[in-house]
Design an enzyme around this catalytic site. Structure first.
Site, PDB file in Angstrom:
ATOM      1  N   LYS A 275       0.847  -1.197   0.000  1.00 38.89           N
ATOM      2  CA  LYS A 275       0.000   0.000   0.000  1.00 38.89           C
ATOM      3  C   LYS A 275       0.879   1.243   0.000  1.00 38.89           C
ATOM      4  O   LYS A 275       1.763   1.395   0.861  1.00 38.89           O
ATOM      5  CB  LYS A 275      -0.852  -0.007   1.262  1.00 38.89           C
ATOM      6  CG  LYS A 275      -2.328   0.246   1.045  1.00 38.89           C
ATOM      7  CD  LYS A 275      -3.059   0.062   2.368  1.00 38.89           C
ATOM      8  CE  LYS A 275      -4.480   0.531   2.283  1.00 38.89           C
ATOM      9  NZ  LYS A 275      -5.132   0.480   3.598  1.00 38.89           N
TER      10      LYS A 275
HETATM   11  O1  G3P Z   1      -8.201   1.479   5.993  1.00 41.43           O
HETATM   12  C1  G3P Z   1      -8.604   2.609   5.298  1.00 41.43           C
HETATM   13  C2  G3P Z   1      -9.983   3.067   5.644  1.00 41.43           C
HETATM   14  O2  G3P Z   1     -10.909   2.056   5.338  1.00 41.43           O
HETATM   15  C3  G3P Z   1     -10.140   3.596   7.033  1.00 41.43           C
HETATM   16  O3  G3P Z   1     -11.452   3.905   7.286  1.00 41.43           O
HETATM   17  O4  G3P Z   1     -13.217   4.522   8.883  1.00 41.43           O
HETATM   18  O5  G3P Z   1     -10.799   5.008   9.445  1.00 41.43           O
HETATM   19  O6  G3P Z   1     -11.991   6.300   7.696  1.00 41.43           O
HETATM   20  P1  G3P Z   1     -11.887   5.010   8.404  1.00 41.43           P
END
Ligand code: G3P
Length: 220
Positions: free
Chosen positions: A83
């Site tokens: 990533k």
């Molecule tokens: O891992 C990336 C993303 O899915 C994180 O989500 O909920 O922390 O914005 P969030």
């Protein structure tokens, strides 16, 4: 749509895998740090639990550092997807790693223009963040719809991974928009099962059965 779990928690991964519906895993530095274990060892353990793409993120911010970390991460297991963030250096690293046959998930994508850059750099996956756009007053799902359409227009092979999904509705809308993958916290995967009519219907079936039969239909 493929279902990925957006977690580095091994218990959650084991439970999702036991349900037979988990196709891969996404991690990020926040999720890895939360578990507090050595990074490489942790990724190796995840690869043993889930047979699918496992995203592991670089933490260098310069392209040379990302390339070197990316190569090391890719050596951990054949299923590791490196990533890289959607920065200038991240795109340079994506292009270099992709040319060497290393699969890259370009993360922190918040605009269709950024998604075009990821595709042009040869990314295997692009990760647009839905919930975090909603947080600042945009409609995150519009981004998924735009990227799916743009990639279709030009036949880009980069997979669209809807990330930052916070609810079952986010998952359903991502599927309607044509995202290749939806990554979600375990809690959201679990919530997808719930429907009061399923519970009510099963309860009635079992009550009706028990009125007539004392035993289960097959010995078990
Ligand atoms: O891992 C990336 C993303 O899915 C994180 O989500 O909920 O922390 O914005 P969030």
């Amino acid at each position: 749509m493929e279902f990925f779990l957006d977690t580095a928690n091994l218990d959650e991964l084991r439970k999702g895998v036991s349900w037979g519906i988990v196709d891969g895993v996404t991690t990020n530095p926040t999720l890895i740090a939360k578990e507090g274990k050595p990074f490489e060892e942790h990724i190796r353990e995840i690869c043993e639990i889930v047979d699918g793409d496992i995203s592991a993120e670089v933490v260098a911010t310069d392209s040379a550092g990302m390339i070197s970390q990316g190569k090391e991460l890719a050596k951990i297991h054949k299923n590791v997807v490196v990533k890289c963030p959607l920065t200038r250096d991240g795109i340079m690293a994506t292009s270099a790693l992709s040319k060497e046959g290393i699969r890259v998930n370009v993360t922190l994508c918040f605009s269709p223009g950024q998604a075009l850059l990821a595709a042009k750099a040869g990314a295997y996956i692009v990760s647009p963040f839905v919930g975090r756009l909603d947080d600042i007053g945009y409609t995150g799902m519009e981004l998924i719809r735009s990227i799916v359409q743009i990639y279709k227009n030009y036949g880009y092979k980069t997979k669209v991974l809807a990330a930052s999904l916070r609810s079952p509705t986010h998952v359903i809308d991502s599927a309607l928009a044509g995202a290749d993958i939806g990554t979600m916290p375990f809690k959201v995967l679990d919530m997808l099962f719930n429907h009061p009519l399923t519970d009510k219907g099963l309860d009635q079936f079992l009550k009706d059965w028990a009125k007539v039969f004392q035993e289960t239909p097959v010995a078990g």
